[in-house]
Write an enzyme that holds these catalytic residues in place. Structure first.
Site, PDB file in Angstrom:
ATOM      1  N   GLY A   1      -2.556   4.103   2.817  1.00  0.00           N
ATOM      2  CA  GLY A   1      -3.522   3.913   1.726  1.00  0.00           C
ATOM      3  C   GLY A   1      -4.389   2.674   1.896  1.00  0.00           C
TER       4      GLY A   1
ATOM      5  N   SER B   1       0.846  -1.199   0.000  1.00  0.00           N
ATOM      6  CA  SER B   1       0.000   0.000   0.000  1.00  0.00           C
ATOM      7  C   SER B   1       0.878   1.244   0.000  1.00  0.00           C
ATOM      8  CB  SER B   1      -0.873   0.026   1.246  1.00  0.00           C
ATOM      9  OG  SER B   1      -0.080   0.276   2.390  1.00  0.00           O
ATOM     10  N   ASP B   2       0.342   2.331  -0.538  1.00  0.00           N
ATOM     11  CA  ASP B   2       0.966   3.617  -0.224  1.00  0.00           C
ATOM     12  C   ASP B   2       0.744   3.871   1.272  1.00  0.00           C
ATOM     13  OD1 ASP B   2       2.219   6.052  -0.242  1.00  0.00           O
ATOM     14  OD2 ASP B   2       1.156   6.836  -1.983  1.00  0.00           O
ATOM     15  N   TRP B   3       1.491   4.792   1.804  1.00  0.00           N
ATOM     16  CA  TRP B   3       1.535   5.000   3.258  1.00  0.00           C
ATOM     17  C   TRP B   3       0.176   5.486   3.775  1.00  0.00           C
ATOM     18  CZ3 TRP B   3       5.174   2.688   1.299  1.00  0.00           C
ATOM     19  CH2 TRP B   3       6.358   2.356   1.972  1.00  0.00           C
TER      20      TRP B   3
END
Ligand code: NOJ
Length: 793
Positions: A277, A273-275
């Site tokens: 996200g 995941s993005d941070w």
């Protein structure tokens, strides 16, 4: 129901008023298990290790923890696993000392030079490896650059998917040649910063992140295209993005993750995941997300829950998730670790500089964290990983410099005796090593997680002085002084300069979209002040920018030269001086279109900021322009650009001749042979990469000095191609060698099945249209002197 019926319609683009339901989201379950295709030995090791792990340890592998790097998977000493250190970003190992700051992706793209792009990846890989980073959080193919104002477009390459696809995959190949895992990001449809994450409004209502609503064909032919190239190149991991995609958060979108990525493209790596996200536990896991970043295990380890961590035990106990899914996640994560020999003793330890730069502490010279990591010692802290990369950075910087205007061959400056320098982008930086936003200083990179931390920075002013030790170099770099005191300040320059150089800049950063396409700091007034002085009838304007600018002064007759310098990194000054003084003949080409006015661009950022509305789904971005972004839009809507996609001047001239087209295949079928329900090797159906035609062209240097150029091939699809197809699309380019005056070279372009296909939304397959393709070859998207035809069906 099919994912979307939108692109199948013939009148998509007249129907600008889209109804939301036209973007129907299909769900794809279960998440396909990796088979390890292409990585067999490593997959076997990853499977064996996974089999040894207990559930808590598997949770450690799939959920990040607090640690020294930007993202951290802890070591598991019991089984000899050393953990993973994930570091930003696409142009530098940001959280480090003595590391290089490379040219941005945009600059790499502006070279149109496969080899230089590859070498940039190699050097980045060496630096990350030297610091003990297992994973580089880059390169970027999303944003692609749909909206010209996109705050992060410069981190990626170009709004053209073909150019981005090649730059993305060459970068990945370079990075991974050094046994560092690349993480291609951000997947997918992440085309604006504004409302990229959900917010809570004044009434306490959660307003969801913007939804990029993309039809199936546009998804395949634009936004997924470069990711497919990256997967084909063996990309280890992919970061799912913050935005929603057709109303479902990208990190829990089963269609894009389980369907497009892990089934259609046969992706064998892991999705992180993005941070922050990740917006769910079970849903994200079942929809194909494999690693949660920055994570947090939850009670007992951290106060903040990340939806995953120890919650995964509950999901297993209540039957919502099976342990075999968790095993697949762990195997996907561990396979590249073994494939790149990161388990070996020779793999570098984590440099402790990242601990301090990440706000951590050393107790008795040892980092204080709850979990174990593969740390180095204080004795080899602050390792210098730069080697001779400064030379490569300088070379890429000058190769990415695009010469836009050069009246009466004012450039190169041979040996000027008197040089006047103006503008706040020329002098040394006043904001410290880690501040791309300061008012005074060069704009070598942009801001946010994709920035770099400068060990050194050569400013244009410094480079100009050093390059011309006996010249009189006078300068006024205070834009306010220049524009408020105008003639009085500028008239202090004496005697009359041979040339006036004006350095302008545009800042862009993660977290915000651009609000103006003009250069910053009263730039128009700066140029007007300089050019209206009797001292400066010979003014050259140099911009350092994250993408297109509008250039209201471009037709000013005292502006004799214009150079687009992009974001070239730490050697910004030397790179521009090399071009200004003719040590390097420019060969960079625009990887985007420069318009006369901002309103000539389409697909603006969606912005409901300040709108008083409690609808959680307010933020909808309908990609109604479909395939028509950047030059495709200008072509389709018949808008004349100021400087077109692919344009860039040289100090010499080239002629192109002898276009030859040969079709390599007989009995071509419209569709590639079907693989049935079989998951293809990484990259998708191998037949899509079969070369169906070859085009050659002779390029001759017809001028007086040596130089290189970039012949470009564009295809016009047959008129019977369904839907709205752009008038032409880039499907080949190659930089020539540096050709001596009079020298000639033959350039070859290979057209693969995918290059001559459109995405057939009904058949859910790439299809070659019947009829004749126009083959157009030249030195920019609007200067295409050679043409021919090729037919497959
Ligand atoms: C958020 C950014 O979107 C991403 O690109 C970056 O890698 C992470 N933060 C970690 O800094």
């Amino acid at each position: 129901m099919r994912w979307t019926s939108l692109a199948a319609g013939a009148c998509v683009f007249s129907a600008v008023q889209l109804v939301q339901s036209q973007y129907v989201e299909e769900t794809v379950y279960p998440s396909p298990n990796a088979t390890g295709t292409g990585w067999e030995d490593a997959f076997a090791k990853a499977s064996a290790l996974t089999a040894q792990l207990n559930l808590t340890e598997k949770i450690f592998v799939v959920t990040g923890v607090q640690g020294p790097c930007v993202g951290n998977i802890p070591a598991i000493p019991r089984v000899g696993f050393k953990g993973l250190c994930l570091q930003d970003g696409p142009l530098a190992i940001r959280q480090a000392s003595y590391a290089s700051v490379f040219p941005a992706g945009l600059s790499a793209a502006a070279t149109w030079d496969r080899e230089l792009i590859y070498q940039r990846g190699v050097a980045l890989g060496q630096e990350f490896r030297g610091k003990g980073a297992n994973v580089i959080l880059g390169p970027v193919a999303g944003p692609l650059g749909r909206s010209v104002e996109g705050g992060r477009n410069w981190e990626g390459f170009s709004p053209d998917p073909y150019l981005t696809g090649i730059a993305f995959s060459k970068t990945i190949e370079g990075i991974q040649s050094q046994n560092v895992q690349a993480c291609g990001k951000h997947y997918i449809g992440y085309e604006q910063e504004t409302q990229r994450n959900p917010t809570v409004n004044a009434d306490g209502v959660t307003i969801e992140a913007v939804s990029s609503n993309i039809d199936d064909r546009t998804m395949h032919e634009l936004y997924l295209w470069p990711f497919a190239d990256g997967v084909k190149s063996g990309l280890a991991s992919i970061m799912c993005s913050y935005n929603r995609l057709n109303e479902t958060y990208a990190c829990q979108n089963s269609k894009t993750q389980n369907g497009l990525l892990k089934t259609e493209l046969g992706f064998q790596g892991y999705v992180m995941s993005d941070w922050g996200g990740t917006h769910s536990g079970v849903d994200a896991i079942m929809s194909g997300e494999d690693m949660n970043m920055p994570g947090n295990l939850g009670p007992g380890d951290s106060t903040v829950s990340s939806y995953w961590g120890y919650n995964i035990t509950t999901f297993l106990n209540n039957g919502s998730v099976s342990e075999s899914r968790i095993d697949d996640m762990a195997r996907r994560i561990l396979t590249p670790y073994f494939y790149f020999h990161q388990d070996n003793d020779s793999w570098p330890t984590i440099d402790l500089d990242t601990v301090l730069l990440n706000g951590g502490i050393l107790r008795n010279n040892v980092p204080a964290y709850q979990h174990p990591f593969n740390f180095g010692n204080v004795s080899d802290m602050n390792r210098d990983v730069r080697a001779n990369h400064g030379d490569l950075i300088r070379q890429i910087g000058s190769a990415s410099t695009v010469l836009l205007k050069n009246v009466n061959n004012t450039l190169p400056l041979r040996s000027p005796k008197r040089i006047a320098v103006f503008g706040n982008a020329a002098p040394d930086s006043s904001g410290g090593p880690y501040d791309p936003e300061n008012e005074n200083g060069p704009q070598a990179v942009g801001g946010g997680s994709g920035t770099g931390r400068f060990t050194y920075l050569i400013s244009p002013l410094e480079a100009i002085k050093q390059r011309n030790p006996s010249a009189l170099v006078e300068y006024i770099t205070d834009n306010t002084l220049l524009t408020t005191q105008q003639s009085s300040t500028i008239s202090t320059i004496y005697p009359q300069p041979d040339v006036c150089l004006v350095f302008l800049k545009s800042f862009a950063t993660e977290g915000a979209d651009r609000t103006s396409l003009l250069c910053d700091y009263n730039s128009t007034e700066v140029v007007n002040t300089v050019t209206s002085s009797r001292l400066c009838p010979n003014t050259i304007v140099i911009t350092n920018s994250p993408g297109p600018n509008v250039l209201p002064w471009a037709d000013n007759e005292n502006v004799t030269g214009i150079i687009a310098g992009h974001y070239p990194g730490e050697q910004i000054g030397n790179s521009i001086a090399d071009v200004l003084f003719g040590d390097v003949n420019p060969s960079g080409k625009l990887p985007y279109t420069i318009a006369y006015q901002a309103s000539d661009y389409n697909a603006p950022i969606v912005n409901f900021t300040g709108v008083n509305n409690n609808d959680p789904n307010l933020w909808q971005s309908n990609f109604t322009e479909g395939l028509l972004i950047d030059y495709r839009h200008f072509d389709y809507s018949n808008i004349t650009p100021r400087y077109e996609f692919g344009f860039g001047l040289s100090y010499t001239t080239f002629s192109l001749s002898n276009l030859q087209i040969s079709s390599n295949a007989s009995n071509v079928t419209a569709y590639p042979p079907s693989l049935g329900s079989q998951i293809p090797p990484p990259g998708g159906n191998p037949a899509l990469y079969d070369i169906l035609a070859t085009v050659t062209v002779d390029v001759k240097n017809t001028g007086r000095v040596a130089g290189a150029t970039v012949p470009q091939l564009y295809l016009g699809f047959p008129p019977d191609t369904p839907g709205t197809t752009p008038p032409k699309v880039l499907r080949g380019f190659d930089k020539t060698s540096v050709l001596a005056a009079g020298q000639q070279e033959t350039i070859r372009f290979n057209l693969r099945r995918k290059d001559v296909s459109f995405w057939d939304v009904v058949r859910q397959e790439w299809a070659i249209p019947s009829g004749s393709f126009n083959v157009l070859v030249g030195q920019s998207s609007r200067e295409l002197p050679l043409s021919g035809e090729v037919t497959f069906l």
